[in-house]
Write a protein that holds these residues in place. Structure first.
Motif, short mmCIF file in Angstrom:
data_model
loop_
_atom_site.label_atom_id
_atom_site.label_comp_id
_atom_site.label_asym_id
_atom_site.label_seq_id
_atom_site.Cartn_x
_atom_site.Cartn_y
_atom_site.Cartn_z
N THR A 182 0.82 -1.22 0.00
CA THR A 182 0.00 0.00 0.00
C THR A 182 0.84 1.26 0.00
N GLY A 183 2.13 1.11 -0.18
CA GLY A 183 3.00 2.29 -0.16
C GLY A 183 2.65 3.30 -1.23
N GLY A 184 2.17 2.83 -2.36
CA GLY A 184 1.80 3.75 -3.43
C GLY A 184 0.65 4.66 -3.04
N LEU A 185 -0.15 4.25 -2.07
CA LEU A 185 -1.28 5.05 -1.61
C LEU A 185 -0.89 5.96 -0.45
N THR A 186 -0.02 5.47 0.45
CA THR A 186 0.28 6.21 1.68
C THR A 186 1.62 6.91 1.64
N GLY A 187 2.48 6.51 0.70
CA GLY A 187 3.82 7.07 0.66
C GLY A 187 4.77 6.39 1.62
N ILE A 188 4.28 5.42 2.37
CA ILE A 188 5.10 4.68 3.34
C ILE A 188 5.10 3.22 2.93
#
Length: 485
Positions: free
Chosen positions: A129-135
């Protein structure tokens, strides 16, 4: 188990409400009676079902073992086919040959869904989910398909064995516990099926049968706060009541297989003789007491007169009689109430100036028999014969000139259960299939069925689908599980 034993046993079923007579529709004679179970019996049945669901005695059983039980049910239905068919005949007025077919179809429901017990699968994915949260974040996600705890299964009188099996087989395959209510007019075969379930190894309390009226036992099931799902086959009017009950109680999930006013389009390039034969059978089978009956026929103008004459001739040739009479193709209506309803529609049609080509009357004999009826000269916008589900052996026939007119007439209905088109133009056939507003479309065939294919309706013909993969999914909930990696 004999028919007489069933007639005797149903009198002993406990209840606290009104005594309900069981009438043979071919003779108008009372053959048995039973007592309405009352709301307390429904409460007890729901409590038993909930207890088995929470214990996991059925839902937690190994998939292969549950499949073996369903297969055993099918074998026992076949072993008891003769008595089940006879009960179907005497209770619902179905000709013996047709009752035998219905019973065989019933057992195959359990064999088909026995195969699904080991195929209830979810999906699994590794997700970033990094692409959504930046993390940067990695999860493993999967879904579980879990049965509803308690389902209410309510089915009609026009095919007791078929409808019992159609709902119970996928419910059991999914792992649900249930409360089952047959129609008050036709409870006899349900007693035999209930005994078969126990003999096959279904644990006590997993399936709980209650007998009573729709407005008593049925209403108590649909409004019960511990019933998680209701599956109902019957009229659109009662379907609306079930939706209201769901909204007023626990918003339980609902599957509804409701009414129909199915169109049949016959083009001048069709095999007209075959179309006439199949359309007549598809209209008058079971005295028109089937939701998929093709009760509105539209014939292209070049063959219109031929179709009207052919359907009328078929109507006059069909032998009516009791289930055991030789050569019988059409039995009686189910009850005096239904007889009064159908005759009322016909009187209204006469008053409106509709032309009765043949039929339109009750037979001069014992039993709730109405002559197969062909009606023309109806206004598609105002005629009740055209717009409303009569549930009797009545068909309206109108002409059309082109595809647009045919589609406009066919779709001029609040219902959308089934439709049929007869034409040898393959391109036209598939264009019609896309434009007809119906859940099932037959191209050069009518009233086709297979356990593996979904069945359901558009518009006011219902919510959801039965049969096939869709049938078992109707009894499953989806749970999504996220695991941080």
């Amino acid at each position: 188990m004999s028919v007489q034993a069933v007639l005797d046993d149903i009198r002993k079923v406990p209840g606290t409400g009104e005594v309900i007579p069981i009438i043979d529709p071919a003779t108008e004679e009372q053959i048995s009676e039973f007592t309405d179970c009352g709301p307390e019996a429904v409460n007890d049945a729901v409590a038993r079902a909930k207890a088995t669901a929470e214990s996991g005695v059925w839902s937690g059983m190994a998939d292969y073992d549950r499949a073996r039980v369903l297969w055993k049910i099918a074998d026992l239905i076949d072993e008891n086919a003769e008595v089940l068919a006879e009960l179907e005949s005497v209770n619902a007025g179905i000709p013996a040959s047709q009752a035998a077919i219905i019973t065989k179809v019933g057992s195959e429901w359990f064999r088909y869904y026995a195969g699904w017990c080991t195929k209830i699968d979810g999906i699994a994915r590794d997700v970033n989910t990094g692409g959504l949260t930046g993390i940067e974040s990695h999860q493993h996600v999967y879904t579980l398909r879990e049965p509803y705890d308690v389902v209410g299964l309510i089915f009609p009188w026009n095919g007791p064995v078929f409808n019992f099996c159609a709902k119970l087989a996928p419910s059991l395959a999914a792992g649900c516990s249930s409360v089952v209510k047959p129609a008050e007019e036709t409870p006899l075969s349900a007693l035999v099926l209930d005994r078969i379930l126990s003999e096959a190894g279904v644990p006590d309390g997993v399936v709980n049968m209650v007998l009573g009226y729709g407005h008593t036992a049925g209403a108590a099931i649909t409004a019960h706060p511990d019933v998680d799902k209701v599956a109902f086959t019957g009229s659109t009017e009662v379907g609306r009541e079930i939706v209201r009950a769901s909204a007023a109680s626990n918003l339980n999930k609902v599957t509804l297989e409701l009414g129909g006013k199915s169109p049949v389009l016959i083009y001048d390039d069709a095999d007209v003789d075959m179309a006439i034969t199949m359309a007549a059978f598809g209209t008058f089978v079971h005295s028109g007491q089937a939701c998929v009956c093709g009760s509105r026929i539209f014939a292209q103008r070049g063959v219109y007169e031929r179709v009207v004459e052919g359907i009328a001739n078929m109507a006059n040739m069909m032998q009516l009689g009791g289930p055991k009479d030789e050569g019988v193709m059409v039995g009686p209506l189910i009850s005096q109430k239904q007889l009064t309803r159908v005759l009322g529609y016909l009187e209204q049609g006469k008053a409106d100036g509709n032309e009765l080509v043949t039929g339109g009357h009750r037979l001069d004999r014992k039993g709730y028999f109405v002559h197969p009826t062909v009606v023309t000269n109806v206004d598609p916008d105002t005629s009740r014969l055209f717009q409303e589900e009569i549930f009797g052996p009545v068909v309206t026939i109108l002409p059309f000139d082109d595809d647009d007119e045919a589609i406009a007439l066919a779709n001029n209905s609040t219902y959308g259960l089934a439709a049929t088109a007869w034409t040898t133009n393959l391109g036209r056939a598939h264009r019609l299939a896309k434009r007809l507003k119906a859940g099932t479309v037959g191209l050069n065939c009518q009233m086709q069925f297979d356990h593996s294919m979904p069945f359901g309706g558009y518009k006011q013909s219902g919510w959801g689908y039965e049969s096939g993969k869709a049938g078992i999914e109707a009894y499953l909930q989806t749970k999504i599980v996220w695991t941080q990696m």
